[in-house]
Design a protein around this motif. Structure first.
Motif, PDB file in Angstrom:
ATOM      1  N   ARG A   1       0.868  -1.172   0.000  1.00 15.58           N
ATOM      2  CA  ARG A   1       0.000   0.000   0.000  1.00 15.58           C
ATOM      3  C   ARG A   1       0.913   1.232   0.000  1.00 15.58           C
ATOM      4  O   ARG A   1       1.629   1.477   0.972  1.00 15.58           O
ATOM      5  CB  ARG A   1      -0.927   0.028   1.224  1.00 15.58           C
ATOM      6  CG  ARG A   1      -1.952  -1.115   1.278  1.00 15.58           C
ATOM      7  CD  ARG A   1      -2.950  -1.037   0.149  1.00 15.58           C
ATOM      8  NE  ARG A   1      -4.002  -2.050   0.254  1.00 15.58           N
ATOM      9  CZ  ARG A   1      -3.977  -3.260  -0.331  1.00 15.58           C
ATOM     10  NH1 ARG A   1      -2.913  -3.614  -1.036  1.00 15.58           N
ATOM     11  NH2 ARG A   1      -4.984  -4.083  -0.191  1.00 15.58           N
TER      12      ARG A   1
ATOM     13  N   ARG B   1     -12.063   4.353   3.360  1.00 13.50           N
ATOM     14  CA  ARG B   1     -11.413   5.185   2.345  1.00 13.50           C
ATOM     15  C   ARG B   1     -12.302   6.410   2.143  1.00 13.50           C
ATOM     16  O   ARG B   1     -13.525   6.276   2.063  1.00 13.50           O
ATOM     17  CB  ARG B   1     -11.278   4.468   1.002  1.00 13.50           C
ATOM     18  CG  ARG B   1     -11.071   2.980   1.074  1.00 13.50           C
ATOM     19  CD  ARG B   1      -9.683   2.578   1.449  1.00 13.50           C
ATOM     20  NE  ARG B   1      -9.622   1.143   1.744  1.00 13.50           N
ATOM     21  CZ  ARG B   1      -8.699   0.575   2.480  1.00 13.50           C
ATOM     22  NH1 ARG B   1      -7.747   1.310   3.010  1.00 13.50           N
ATOM     23  NH2 ARG B   1      -8.710  -0.718   2.707  1.00 13.50           N
TER      24      ARG B   1
ATOM     25  N   THR C   1     -12.118  -0.281  -5.829  1.00 12.98           N
ATOM     26  CA  THR C   1     -11.738  -1.146  -4.724  1.00 12.98           C
ATOM     27  C   THR C   1     -12.665  -2.343  -4.770  1.00 12.98           C
ATOM     28  O   THR C   1     -13.849  -2.213  -5.122  1.00 12.98           O
ATOM     29  CB  THR C   1     -11.811  -0.415  -3.369  1.00 12.98           C
ATOM     30  OG1 THR C   1     -11.237  -1.229  -2.347  1.00 12.98           O
ATOM     31  CG2 THR C   1     -13.229  -0.092  -2.981  1.00 12.98           C
TER      32      THR C   1
ATOM     33  N   ARG D   1     -16.702  -5.303  -6.868  1.00 10.25           N
ATOM     34  CA  ARG D   1     -15.967  -4.074  -7.138  1.00 10.25           C
ATOM     35  C   ARG D   1     -16.888  -2.862  -7.078  1.00 10.25           C
ATOM     36  O   ARG D   1     -18.053  -2.936  -7.470  1.00 10.25           O
ATOM     37  CB  ARG D   1     -15.329  -4.117  -8.528  1.00 10.25           C
ATOM     38  CG  ARG D   1     -14.064  -4.937  -8.614  1.00 10.25           C
ATOM     39  CD  ARG D   1     -13.441  -4.807  -9.994  1.00 10.25           C
ATOM     40  NE  ARG D   1     -12.243  -5.635 -10.111  1.00 10.25           N
ATOM     41  CZ  ARG D   1     -11.539  -5.784 -11.216  1.00 10.25           C
ATOM     42  NH1 ARG D   1     -11.918  -5.140 -12.322  1.00 10.25           N
ATOM     43  NH2 ARG D   1     -10.468  -6.553 -11.234  1.00 10.25           N
TER      44      ARG D   1
ATOM     45  N   THR E   1     -13.972  -0.967   4.164  1.00  6.61           N
ATOM     46  CA  THR E   1     -13.453  -2.334   4.133  1.00  6.61           C
ATOM     47  C   THR E   1     -13.670  -2.936   5.516  1.00  6.61           C
ATOM     48  O   THR E   1     -12.968  -2.566   6.469  1.00  6.61           O
ATOM     49  CB  THR E   1     -11.956  -2.378   3.791  1.00  6.61           C
ATOM     50  OG1 THR E   1     -11.748  -1.774   2.520  1.00  6.61           O
ATOM     51  CG2 THR E   1     -11.470  -3.816   3.739  1.00  6.61           C
TER      52      THR E   1
ATOM     53  N   HIS F   1      -9.755  -7.547   0.210  1.00  5.51           N
ATOM     54  CA  HIS F   1      -9.873  -6.309  -0.543  1.00  5.51           C
ATOM     55  C   HIS F   1      -8.598  -6.030  -1.332  1.00  5.51           C
ATOM     56  O   HIS F   1      -7.495  -6.393  -0.915  1.00  5.51           O
ATOM     57  CB  HIS F   1     -10.189  -5.118   0.381  1.00  5.51           C
ATOM     58  CG  HIS F   1      -9.196  -4.894   1.467  1.00  5.51           C
ATOM     59  ND1 HIS F   1      -9.116  -5.685   2.600  1.00  5.51           N
ATOM     60  CD2 HIS F   1      -8.222  -3.950   1.610  1.00  5.51           C
ATOM     61  CE1 HIS F   1      -8.154  -5.246   3.390  1.00  5.51           C
ATOM     62  NE2 HIS F   1      -7.580  -4.197   2.807  1.00  5.51           N
ATOM     63  N   ASP F   2      -8.784  -5.439  -2.492  1.00  2.00           N
ATOM     64  CA  ASP F   2      -7.675  -4.973  -3.309  1.00  2.00           C
ATOM     65  C   ASP F   2      -8.139  -3.722  -4.036  1.00  2.00           C
ATOM     66  O   ASP F   2      -9.335  -3.420  -4.102  1.00  2.00           O
ATOM     67  CB  ASP F   2      -7.217  -6.050  -4.299  1.00  2.00           C
ATOM     68  CG  ASP F   2      -8.311  -6.499  -5.253  1.00  2.00           C
ATOM     69  OD1 ASP F   2      -8.388  -5.944  -6.369  1.00  2.00           O
ATOM     70  OD2 ASP F   2      -9.105  -7.392  -4.884  1.00  2.00           O
ATOM     71  N   HIS F   3      -7.175  -2.986  -4.581  1.00  2.00           N
ATOM     72  CA  HIS F   3      -7.470  -1.738  -5.291  1.00  2.00           C
ATOM     73  C   HIS F   3      -6.762  -1.750  -6.635  1.00  2.00           C
ATOM     74  O   HIS F   3      -5.671  -2.327  -6.778  1.00  2.00           O
ATOM     75  CB  HIS F   3      -6.978  -0.515  -4.500  1.00  2.00           C
ATOM     76  CG  HIS F   3      -7.291  -0.548  -3.039  1.00  2.00           C
ATOM     77  ND1 HIS F   3      -8.570  -0.548  -2.551  1.00  2.00           N
ATOM     78  CD2 HIS F   3      -6.469  -0.583  -1.947  1.00  2.00           C
ATOM     79  CE1 HIS F   3      -8.530  -0.578  -1.223  1.00  2.00           C
ATOM     80  NE2 HIS F   3      -7.269  -0.606  -0.846  1.00  2.00           N
TER      81      HIS F   3
ATOM     82  N   ASP G   1      -6.937   6.904   3.995  1.00  2.00           N
ATOM     83  CA  ASP G   1      -7.182   5.640   4.684  1.00  2.00           C
ATOM     84  C   ASP G   1      -7.345   5.924   6.169  1.00  2.00           C
ATOM     85  O   ASP G   1      -6.449   6.516   6.795  1.00  2.00           O
ATOM     86  CB  ASP G   1      -6.002   4.679   4.506  1.00  2.00           C
ATOM     87  CG  ASP G   1      -5.870   4.133   3.107  1.00  2.00           C
ATOM     88  OD1 ASP G   1      -6.901   3.925   2.450  1.00  2.00           O
ATOM     89  OD2 ASP G   1      -4.726   3.902   2.661  1.00  2.00           O
TER      90      ASP G   1
ATOM     91  N   ARG H   1      -5.222  -9.603  -7.642  1.00  2.00           N
ATOM     92  CA  ARG H   1      -6.627  -9.202  -7.745  1.00  2.00           C
ATOM     93  C   ARG H   1      -7.519 -10.380  -7.402  1.00  2.00           C
ATOM     94  O   ARG H   1      -7.370 -11.471  -7.980  1.00  2.00           O
ATOM     95  CB  ARG H   1      -6.951  -8.683  -9.144  1.00  2.00           C
ATOM     96  CG  ARG H   1      -6.310  -7.341  -9.468  1.00  2.00           C
ATOM     97  CD  ARG H   1      -6.817  -6.776 -10.777  1.00  2.00           C
ATOM     98  NE  ARG H   1      -6.281  -5.434 -11.015  1.00  2.00           N
ATOM     99  CZ  ARG H   1      -6.579  -4.683 -12.073  1.00  2.00           C
ATOM    100  NH1 ARG H   1      -7.415  -5.143 -13.009  1.00  2.00           N
ATOM    101  NH2 ARG H   1      -6.056  -3.474 -12.209  1.00  2.00           N
TER     102      ARG H   1
END
Length: 355
Positions: free
Chosen positions: A74, A118, A128, A134, A145, A151-153, A165, A187
């Motif tokens: 991150r 976020r 995200t 998504r 989250t 979770h991923d972005h 954040d 992902r």
């Protein structure tokens, strides 16, 4: 043996020797620390502080040239309270950082016991993903989250995305219940259609058998700014303002009406031009983000000028007033929700000043 009827240096020496023997036995005398353990009011070791977005952005873009999102996991700069350098906390229980996701970046999938929010400061079109769904983000969106959620972005747009954040890392660290786990792929697989959560939970309807668990996180994980801002504007029509807050609304769990997150309370407020708020303080130290407008806030006897995307932190039990020079919108987050559940939250509206 020395008794309390004795006086002078002999008594002081006897006490000192006694305290030393206690230390050797892993004990201490309550009366020597009582006022620290049970203070008359919250301690004032935390400091008010502010961060100018222009400076944050310049530094973030420099970081973007030095390290990739995947290398960093991150790519974010932590906002540290100046009272606690190196401790990665902005309030006693909360963390704040500003994250940069450049075009083409992937912030790899992971999960952790810390809850995260976020708040989008700049950009449009990055996404995200939370537990297989998504959501694409726009400036001012508040995105959740939940703890232990995958979770991923990613950013498939052609502009940088920058967001705040906010996490309960210090709280989770204090309780020593921090766990994390990396994803099997950068992902996560998308298993739900777009806009699934808003359709199920955010349209005034709920699945017929849905029951929110105790202290659950809202199943809606993106609260679009366009909708929230329109609600504030509609409330302005009523011309009813709280003297301390203007028009201030909390983000809520649709099934319970409680705060959207169990450990982090989040708010959005409208301050009309030249609406100088009355003095206020509360036990939840609060992080503010300026979404719209310019003005200043007085925190204690310190003045903090602000404009769009600037941030400032209000310490526990410290008097504050806000002074917008134009219509202003502030996003904020604190630990008020958990304080209220524990019966600890308190506010002071200084009513005696207005009677």
């Amino acid at each position: 043996m020395m008794t309390i009827s004795d006086a002078g240096n002999d008594l002081e020496a006897a006490r000192s020797a006694f305290y030393h023997r206690l230390k050797d036995r892993n004990m201490s005398a309550l009366w020597t620390v009582l006022h620290d353990l049970v203070p008359r009011a919250p301690r004032r070791d935390q400091m008010a502080a502010s961060w100018a977005y222009a400076d944050i952005r310049r530094t973030l873009m420099e970081a973007g040239e030095l390290i990739t999102a995947k290398e960093a996991e991150r790519r974010a700069l932590i906002l540290e309270n100046p009272a606690w350098p190196g401790e990665s906390r902005i309030t006693p229980t909360l963390y704040a950082a500003i994250q940069l996701v450049l075009p083409g970046d992937v912030a790899p999938a992971h999960r952790h016991t810390q809850s995260a929010l976020r708040f989008v400061l700049e950009g449009s079109g990055a996404f995200t993903a939370v537990n297989g769904e998504r959501t694409f983000m726009e400036r001012g969106d508040f995105v959740i989250t939940p703890n232990w959620a995958w979770h991923d972005h990613g950013n498939d747009s052609d502009v940088p995305m920058i967001w705040l954040d906010g996490l309960d890392i210090p709280l989770v660290s204090f309780m020593n219940v921090g766990f994390s786990e990396p994803g099997e792929a950068d992902r996560q697989a998308v298993t739900k259609p777009a806009q699934d959560a808003p359709a199920r939970f955010g349209s005034g309807l709920l699945p017929v058998d849905y029951e929110a668990s105790a202290y659950s996180t809202s199943p809606i994980f993106n609260y679009p700014y366009a909708r929230s801002r329109a609600a504030l504007e509609q409330l302005r029509v009523a011309d009813v303002y709280d003297a301390c807050h203007g028009i201030k609304q909390k983000y809520v769990h649709p099934a319970t009406g409680d705060f959207a997150m169990p450990t982090i309370a989040t708010f959005l407020q409208l301050l009309p031009r030249d609406f100088d708020t009355h003095p206020y303080r509360s036990t939840d130290s609060t992080v503010f983000v300026v979404v719209e407008g310019r003005g200043h806030s007085m925190i204690g006897d310190q003045r903090f000028d602000w404009g769009p995307n600037d941030l400032f932190v209000l310490p526990t039990w410290t008097k504050v007033t806000h002074h917008p020079a134009e219509d202003a919108v502030l996003f904020s987050y604190s630990d008020r929700g958990i304080q209220q559940k524990l019966g600890l939250w308190r506010e002071d509206r200084f009513e005696e000043l207005r009677t």
